[in-house]
Every structure is written in structure tokens, then in C-alpha cells.
Design a protein around this motif. Structure first.
Motif, mmCIF file in Angstrom:
data_model
loop_
_atom_site.group_PDB
_atom_site.id
_atom_site.type_symbol
_atom_site.label_atom_id
_atom_site.label_comp_id
_atom_site.label_asym_id
_atom_site.label_seq_id
_atom_site.Cartn_x
_atom_site.Cartn_y
_atom_site.Cartn_z
ATOM 1 N N GLU A 109 -78.835 39.481 -6.733
ATOM 2 C CA GLU A 109 -78.410 39.729 -5.353
ATOM 3 C C GLU A 109 -78.481 41.218 -5.016
ATOM 4 O O GLU A 109 -78.981 41.604 -3.949
ATOM 5 C CB GLU A 109 -76.998 39.195 -5.133
ATOM 6 N N THR A 110 -78.013 42.068 -5.920
ATOM 7 C CA THR A 110 -78.014 43.508 -5.666
ATOM 8 C C THR A 110 -79.424 44.066 -5.668
ATOM 9 O O THR A 110 -79.844 44.776 -4.740
ATOM 10 C CB THR A 110 -77.166 44.246 -6.721
ATOM 11 N N SER A 111 -80.180 43.741 -6.711
ATOM 12 C CA SER A 111 -81.534 44.260 -6.850
ATOM 13 C C SER A 111 -82.424 43.820 -5.697
ATOM 14 O O SER A 111 -83.119 44.638 -5.072
ATOM 15 C CB SER A 111 -82.126 43.785 -8.188
ATOM 16 N N THR A 112 -82.387 42.527 -5.398
ATOM 17 C CA THR A 112 -83.252 42.003 -4.338
ATOM 18 C C THR A 112 -82.835 42.523 -2.971
ATOM 19 O O THR A 112 -83.679 42.857 -2.132
ATOM 20 C CB THR A 112 -83.236 40.462 -4.355
ATOM 21 N N GLY A 113 -81.525 42.615 -2.727
ATOM 22 C CA GLY A 113 -81.046 43.159 -1.455
ATOM 23 C C GLY A 113 -81.504 44.587 -1.233
ATOM 24 O O GLY A 113 -81.994 44.944 -0.151
ATOM 25 N N ASN A 114 -81.365 45.426 -2.262
ATOM 26 C CA ASN A 114 -81.815 46.817 -2.158
ATOM 27 C C ASN A 114 -83.315 46.907 -1.953
ATOM 28 O O ASN A 114 -83.813 47.712 -1.157
ATOM 29 C CB ASN A 114 -81.425 47.599 -3.416
ATOM 30 N N LEU A 115 -84.042 46.075 -2.679
ATOM 31 C CA LEU A 115 -85.501 46.101 -2.606
ATOM 32 C C LEU A 115 -85.991 45.680 -1.226
ATOM 33 O O LEU A 115 -86.857 46.332 -0.627
ATOM 34 C CB LEU A 115 -86.065 45.181 -3.693
#
Length: 251
Positions: A73-79
């Protein structure tokens, strides 16, 4: 075409970067060890400048349910936020065949959450759902081992070589966004217990494979078609026998 590969120094990412480079694309490997961290956002804006496509083949360092969900969730959201700011026109993510069939599995549930973020982002996208990699067969056998025996369910199983995965992901990356998914799998369908019986013999591994309909796969009980694609999947060309002959580390 500038294509940024998130997780580009890993198993599939490194193969993908090489294949894209061979076809004349500017393929950039992005990972914490190249100064790009999707969890903190470090380096994202810089690496995405001028990129037409982003391919995400990154993976969580932990498979614990809460940790893996937080990672994706964090990685994909930032990306996705960085891609929107940079004007990236195609987001490609590698996921797993059968995620929606095992929502009780923490890792699969996290991948579903990742896909939902991508689908809602407004960025044109393609999801590549792959079966298990040949490279992970040893890990699957180890995870299934109890009291020195490998407990495997007699369900359908159609693993694929990492090189075939990279080939399929590369073709998807340079094509038009699917705004949907494509499934990829190996060239041959097995019974999972028989595959591992043959594989352990080929590895010279003395462990006995026990056929167990209730054997769990990373915590989940499997149904007949949990791990195989539907009709219309793109099939790889490398057999397990041939792959093993080229990859002695597989033993």
C-alpha cells in the motif's frame, strides 16, 4: 522509450532491464541500492523524469500479513503519486495468478490491495498475473516440509521460468496499456505433488513428498485450480527440465 523498473536489481527486474536494453530501450533499474526507495519516496521524482513506462516488480521483505500489506500500500501509493506528477503513461505491475481465489492468504490479500490502488489511480495500466517461478520451487518445498517430509496437495500447478516472465512483462511494457490483466504460465501443467516428487529427485534431495489434500501453501489450503490460469493465458517456452539443466543452483 524510457522504462523505469522498480525492483530492477532483483530476480525478474534484472532480467527485464537486460531484455529491454537489448531492444534499444532506456531501461533504468530502480531499487534502494540504486538510490530509489518507494517506501520513503527517496529518488522517485528524479528517476521518473522523462519516463514513459514504469514496471513494478518489487517485493516485500516480509511476508507477515500486516507488514506485506503496509509495504504494497505504501510503496504503490508513493509510486503512483510520483508517476502522476511525472506524466508517466503506463504502469505495469506483476502479480500472481489466483490472488482473488485465496483472499485468506495475507500475501495474496496485499497483492489485491495493490491492484486496487493501481486500478483506481487514473494512470493507464497493465497487470501481469504470473504463476509461480521455477526459481522459487526449492523455497516452496522447504516451506511445505514438516518432520523431514514435503507435504504437497495434489492440485494443478503450472510454474514458469523467470526468463519467460521477463519476456512477457517486457512485451507488455512496450505495448499499449491493457487497463486489465494478462495471465502467464509455464508450458506444462502438472499435479503439484508429482512436480515436486520429480523435482526433488532431480535435485538429489532425499526428502519424501507426501500427497496431502489438506497441505497448506504458505498458510492457505488449495483448491484444484487455485494456482493455475484460466483459458487464454500466455505460455512460456522453457520447460522445467531445460531450466534445471541451465541453472544448477536450482538443485
Amino acid at each position: 522509450m524510457k522504462i523505469v523498473v522498480i525492483g530492477g536489481t532483483g530476480l525478474i527486474g534484472s532480467k527485464l532491464v537486460a531484455k529491454l536494453g537489448e531492444h534499444g530501450h532506456e531501461a533504468v533499474a530502480a531499487a534502494p541500492n540504486t538510490g530509489v526507495n518507494t517506501l520513503t519516496g527517496e529518488g522517485l521524482a528524479e528517476v521518473l523524469a522523462g519516463a514513459q513506462v514504469v514496471v513494478d516488480v518489487s517485493n516485500s521483505p516480509s511476508f507477515e500479513r500486516a507488514a506485506v500489506l503496509k509495504f504494497f500500500e505504501t510503496s504503490t501509493g508513493n509510486l503512483l503519486a510520483a508517476e502522476a506528477a511525472a506524466g508517466v503513461g503506463h504502469h505495469v505491475a506483476v502479480s500472481i495468478v489466483g490472488t482473488e481465489r485465496m483472499p485468506d492468504n495475507g500475501y495474496f490479500a496485499a497483492k489485491i490491495a495493490q491492484e486496487q490502488l493501481i486500478e483506481k489511480s487514473g494512470i493507464p495500466f497493465s497487470l501481469v498475473h504470473s504463476t509461480q517461478f521455477f526459481e522459487f520451487a526449492r523455497g516452496i518445498a522447504d516451506e511445505a516440509t514438516a518432520d523431514g517430509k514435503v507435504h504437497i496437495a495434489p492440485v494443478l500447478f503450472q510454474p514458469i521460468a523467470g526468463d519467460d516472465v521477463a519476456q512477457a512483462v517486457g512485451r507488455t511494457a512496450v505495448g499499449a496499456p491493457l487497463n486489465g490483466r494478462v495471465e502467464i504460465a509455464g508450458p506444462k501443467e502438472y499435479r503439484m505433488d508429482e512436480f515436486f516428487r520429480q523435482a526433488l529427485t532431480a535435485w538429489g534431495d532425499p526428502r519424501e513428498v507426501v500427497t496431502d489434500p489438506h497441505a497448506r501453501y504458505f498458510g492457505s489450503e488449495l483448491s484444484e485450480r487455485s494456482l493455475v490460469p484460466e483459458d487464454g493465458a500466455v505460455l512460456g517456452t522453457i520447460s522445467y527440465r531445460d531450466w534445471l539443466g541451465r541453472n544448477t543452483t536450482g538443485k
